[in-house]
Design a protein around this motif. Structure first.
Motif, PDB file in Angstrom:
ATOM      1  N   ILE A 189       0.816  -1.206   0.000  1.00  0.00           N
ATOM      2  CA  ILE A 189       0.000   0.000   0.000  1.00  0.00           C
ATOM      3  C   ILE A 189       0.854   1.262   0.000  1.00  0.00           C
ATOM      4  N   VAL A 190       2.159   1.117   0.077  1.00  0.00           N
ATOM      5  CA  VAL A 190       3.059   2.271   0.078  1.00  0.00           C
ATOM      6  C   VAL A 190       3.520   2.523  -1.348  1.00  0.00           C
ATOM      7  N   SER A 191       3.081   3.649  -1.918  1.00  0.00           N
ATOM      8  CA  SER A 191       3.383   3.961  -3.310  1.00  0.00           C
ATOM      9  C   SER A 191       4.874   4.211  -3.501  1.00  0.00           C
ATOM     10  N   LYS A 192       5.409   3.617  -4.564  1.00  0.00           N
ATOM     11  CA  LYS A 192       6.820   3.833  -4.910  1.00  0.00           C
ATOM     12  C   LYS A 192       6.966   4.901  -5.993  1.00  0.00           C
ATOM     13  N   LYS A 193       5.829   5.358  -6.537  1.00  0.00           N
ATOM     14  CA  LYS A 193       5.877   6.260  -7.681  1.00  0.00           C
ATOM     15  C   LYS A 193       5.516   7.702  -7.328  1.00  0.00           C
ATOM     16  N   LYS A 194       4.552   7.874  -6.443  1.00  0.00           N
ATOM     17  CA  LYS A 194       4.105   9.246  -6.184  1.00  0.00           C
ATOM     18  C   LYS A 194       5.131   9.982  -5.324  1.00  0.00           C
TER      19      LYS A 194
END
Length: 1004
Positions: free
Chosen positions: A885-890
């Motif tokens: 659930i931890v975005s790597k892109k934003k």
């Protein structure tokens, strides 16, 4: 009832109004206007209590709120109250008081054995007790806890009523002495809104104890005229018997008004017992006076040793002569007023003055009366057991650090001591104001303040000791404060003049030298309330506790109910001498609020019982009650816990509810979930920063599970948020976290990102929510709604709007059970209708309402996390197995930078895993510790704990979740779990998802 020490005339008591009261089971007489202390003195009572640690006999030291000794248990039954100061307890008919901290009686206390073994109980003994051996720690603790404390709290409900008052004013004046009255007059005459508060029953402050004339008239006649003028002013609020207890930021002060305490229990009629004021003032004038400093010498705690100013107060205000043979021991001129007043009241008086050649006007006046004065002389000890019978005196050596060889004794029954005066700087200190040391007074006085708390100190609390100067200073401060608040021109009105004799400088004397060692001669107490001695300060210095804060805690100086009013400066001076530095270099402690103790009843006011925390019920609440639900308190909410049928206990009901949800259809009242409406052109950007995952590309009518972190990267809250339109989102939170989350959102919007155009509104009460779950839930919903329920188009985590049960609704495909589920949101006024309709139509599907306990079992079967239960404030998403659930892109979001910290990124952190007990019928207790040992035996290393644990009827065994060190790498390991009370069990570490790992049931 003979009042043996009552003067035949004089004082401000009403001799035409006699009062009968009881102390330690014996009846005594007093008069209206007495305090309990003055009435006890009038009746010749010397011993009123026992000391805290050594159980030494103690008498009355003072006449005000600074009293450290005369603490009594007042009244009995529901009205009983411990640690009441006899010096401020106004006498009323039928008053019942008892000594405390003594057994079997105050005259014969078996606890006095601690005094005989005093060498075993030095400062810090309670810390050292727990050093060895560890096996006896609990034994030590029980003994120390039983010995600690004074008095007994009531064991039944308090029947009294308490009120609270919020008030605003332009000028708050604290203190009803001459400086305070002058300040209130000046501010009041300007037209400003003034609140004028004083803790005493009468106005006049130190003038009540005796004072020279003011403008040729008795000082108290001037006080009466001034108070009459103030009372008549429309914008002035005068509140007596009111102690300002605390000073907080932005001139927010609290005060306790004792409305009917002086009348006795059940005598207040319709009025409350006490009123707690919460005052916001533009300007504050502090006129809180000063407190006399005792002198420290061997056995200075015996009953009969008193402050000289208190002796004077009892003589002049209460018409009581505390002793017939009085030794006045002083290092300053003010005590000579006491000597002369006592002499005039018929006492035989001797003055021991530590100064070599006292010769001021007051000294000359005392000599002219024939009072015997011993210059350069100090009291080195007292005689007597339960009361003073005499003093031992010696002359000081030339350097003032020792005493001469010749000693003589003076027979006496009272020792009036005065070591100078300490300005009462407590409120100034609480306002975060600084202090400076005044060498002339040998005391700390107010210095600079802080801008957010504009205040002025005047009169004795500012080091101004003469009445005329106090009047002028008070008038100036009142006028200036009013002008800053927008009233008047700031010019002080003229004040009357008061004639008074000048005083010579004092001789600082912090500890009286003794001809013998302290250990042989007895104890010299600098802190009477907590039995702290000069020897304790010496020990603290030897053991390295030289910091003022360490000294305070190691010796317990100033940690009693008196907050060190008579002890702190003496203690600082002794430590300064030991360290070879000045007193200011030692520093001062913080005078924490409250200034004097106040009741919890006053703090709570009307917010007690059912008003302490609001009870919130959902719109479906009446149905739950009618159907025999057992409620659980979750935050403020009454949530259905389980629905027992006749003959069912909780376990049976929960097991039945869990099975029903997995096999047919269940209905949950989810109205308590926090709901926040988020709107604005920057709403999506805002959610991107708040949540760990991305939100900008979420489509209309789509929902997404979101996880919030705090700045340390730890899980803060979770919930599902739905996009209603481009700039409109509907967020849900945990039930207990709703208020916390909206405060969190507002904090970031208002303080960190004020440029974002986003508006958050709590709508928790606007929507009623019914959650329908189970394999047959779609069949039931088809009978309730016109919304297309095709599973190919109406998929999991989507929302549609339409009619449900004939009501406009938002229908969500969301599930917290892992089953096919629908959450129906309707306006709250239709909640009960919706629930009853679902239950009626669901009967053919064997619908079963279920509560929070079944919900917890069902979510645990699926490994779903409950924030605050399976997380403990130190759990990251990675620890919980939720790195997906931890975005790597934003871009940046709250908490993301903390993932790079060494501790957050280290291996071996506690991680959330499943636990299966070797005995499937045994439910592991929640909170039980996991240990890395085959047969655990203390001491042992804890490697984790159980966060959730249930019996699962669907899995036909017990299941549990836990936080375990390096838990993901321990899959398949068998760990021991230590059980409370001894014993252990073993469990296998597993995946936390116990049922339907592929999620097939969720999609129906």
């Amino acid at each position: 009832m003979t009042q043996s020490h009552r003067r035949p005339a004089g004082g401000r008591i009403n001799r035409s109004a006699p009062i009968v009261f009881t102390f330690n089971g014996k009846s005594y007489g007093g008069f209206e206007g007495d305090t309990l202390a003055s009435a006890l003195f009038a009746n010749g009572v010397k011993v009123v209590g026992r000391s805290f640690k050594y159980h030494r006999p103690r008498g009355i030291l003072s006449a005000g709120a600074e009293e450290p000794n005369a603490l009594v248990q007042l009244e009995f039954g529901p009205h009983t109250e411990p640690n009441m100061r006899a010096t401020t307890t106004e006498l009323y008919d039928g008053l019942n008081a008892n000594s405390q901290n003594c057994w079997p009686s105050v005259d014969f206390d078996l606890g006095a054995w601690t005094g005989m073994l005093g060498r075993l109980f030095p400062a810090g003994f309670y810390y050292k007790t727990f050093m060895w051996p560890p096996k006896l720690w609990m034994f030590y603790e029980r003994i120390i806890r039983n010995a600690a404390g004074m008095g007994k709290i009531p064991e039944v409900h308090d029947p009294d009523r308490y009120e609270q008052q919020h008030a605003h004013c332009d000028v708050l004046v604290v203190g009803g002495g001459p400086a305070g009255i002058a300040a209130a007059l000046a501010a009041g005459r300007s037209g400003a809104r003034v609140i004028f508060a004083d803790e005493q029953a009468e106005w006049g402050g130190a003038l009540l104890s005796g004072a020279p004339d003011i403008d040729g008239q008795p000082a108290l006649d001037w006080v009466a005229g001034a108070m009459a003028e103030l009372t008549a002013m429309a914008e002035v609020t005068v509140i007596g018997r009111t102690t300002v207890t605390g000073y907080f930021d932005y001139n927010y002060l609290t005060a306790l008004q004792r409305v009917t305490d002086h009348l006795g229990p059940n005598q207040g009629g319709h009025r409350p017992r006490q009123r707690f004021w919460k005052i916001r003032a533009r300007q504050v004038v502090l006129a809180t006076g000063s407190i006399e400093r005792p002198l420290v010498f061997v056995n200075n705690d015996r009953p009969g040793v008193m402050l000289a100013g208190a002796v004077r107060a009892y003589i002049n205000r209460y018409g009581v002569l505390p002793g017939r043979d009085i030794v006045v021991f002083t290092n300053n001129d003010s005590a000579y007023r006491t000597a002369m007043d006592a002499f005039g009241a018929g006492a035989r008086v001797y003055v021991c003055d530590a100064r070599k050649n006292p010769s001021g006007p007051l000294v000359v006046a005392a000599k002219e009366l024939g009072i015997t004065i011993y210059p350069n002389t100090v009291v080195t000890g007292t005689k007597g057991k339960k009361a003073v019978t005499g003093v031992i005196v010696r002359e000081l050596t030339d350097d003032g650090r020792g005493v001469g060889p010749k000693a003589w004794s003076i027979d006496c029954d009272c020792v009036a001591v005065s070591g100078g005066w300490n300005p009462t700087v407590h409120l100034h200190s609480q306002s975060r104001g600084k202090m400076r040391f005044d060498d002339t007074l040998a005391a700390f006085v107010p210095a600079s303040g802080v801008a957010i708390n504009p205040n002025r100190s005047v009169g004795a609390c500012n080091g101004t000791m003469y009445a005329t100067d106090c009047l002028d200073e008070g008038a100036r401060a009142g006028a200036e404060a009013a002008a800053v608040a927008g009233f008047g021109d700031g010019k002080a009105p003229s004040m009357p003049q008061s004639a008074g004799l000048a005083e010579e400088p004092l001789l600082p004397l912090w500890t009286v030298p003794s001809a013998t060692t302290v250990s042989r001669a007895g104890k010299a107490f600098h802190e009477l309330q907590n039995d702290s001695t000069v020897a304790d300060i010496h020990l603290a210095a030897r053991e390295g506790y030289e910091s003022v804060e360490h000294l305070k805690r190691y010796t317990t100086t100033g940690m009693g109910t008196d907050q060190g009013k008579t002890s702190n400066v003496n203690a600082l001076a002794v430590m300064a001498d030991l360290r070879g530095v000045s007193i200011p270099q030692v520093g001062t402690t913080t005078f924490r609020p409250p200034y004097t103790p106040l009741t919890f009843g006053a703090i709570g006011g009307r917010n007690v019982k059912e008003f302490f925390a609001q009870e919130r019920g959902t719109p479906m609440h009446p149905w739950h009650v009618d159907n025999g639900v057992v409620f659980e308190d979750v935050g403020d909410w009454k949530r259905p816990f389980y629905y027992p049928r006749p003959g069912e206990d909780m376990h049976a009901a929960v097991m039945r509810e869990c099975v029903a949800v997995r096999t047919s259809v269940g209905l949950l009242d989810a109205s308590t979930l926090g709901k926040i409406d988020i709107q604005g052109p920057d709403a999506a950007e805002f959610l991107d920063r708040i949540y760990t995952n991305a939100w900008n590309k979420l489509g209309h009518g789509k929902a997404r599970y979101g996880l919030m972190l705090n700045e340390q990267g730890f899980i803060f809250d979770d919930g599902v948020t739905t996009r209603l339109s481009d700039n409109h989102f509907h967020m849900t939170t945990t039930t207990g976290g709703a208020a916390r989350v909206i405060n969190w959102l507002e904090e970031w919007l208002q303080t960190e990102w004020p440029d974002l155009k986003v508006y958050c509104t709590s709508v928790t009460d606007q929507w009623a929510v019914a959650s329908v779950s189970g394999p047959r839930s779609r069949e039931l919903m088809a009978e309730l709604t016109d919304i297309d329920l095709d599973p190919q188009t109406f998929t999991h985590m989507t929302m549609r709007e339409g009619k449900v049960a004939g009501v406009d609704a938002r229908l969500y495909r969301i599930s917290f059970t892992g089953e096919l589920g629908f959450e129906i949101n309707v306006p709250a006024s239709y909640g009960l209708h919706l629930w009853e309709t679902i239950m009626r139509l669901g009967a053919k599907y064997d619908i079963c309402p279920y509560g929070t306990e079944a919900m917890h079992v069902l979510r645990a079967e699926k490994g779903y996390v409950i924030v605050g239960q399976d997380t403990d404030g130190t759990v990251t998403p990675m620890d919980a197995g939720m790195d997906w659930i931890v975005s790597k892109k934003k871009g940046d979001f709250i908490g993301c930078r903390s993932f790079a910290r060494s501790d957050t990124a280290r291996g071996g952190r506690k991680q959330l895993v499943g636990l299966l007990c070797d005995d499937p019928s045994f439910v592991i207790p929640e909170g039980a510790h996991l240990v890395d040992a085959i047969k655990p035996k203390p001491p042992m290393k804890t490697i984790g704990h159980v966060t959730s644990s249930y019996m699962s009827p669907n899995l036909k065994r017990s299941i549990a979740l836990g936080l375990v060190e390096d838990g993901f790498a321990r899959m398949g390991e068998s760990l021991s779990i230590a059980l409370h009370g001894g014993g252990s069990c073993r469990a296998i570490v597993t995946d936390p998802v116990f049922l339907d790992k592929k999620g097939e049931r969720l999609h129906g």
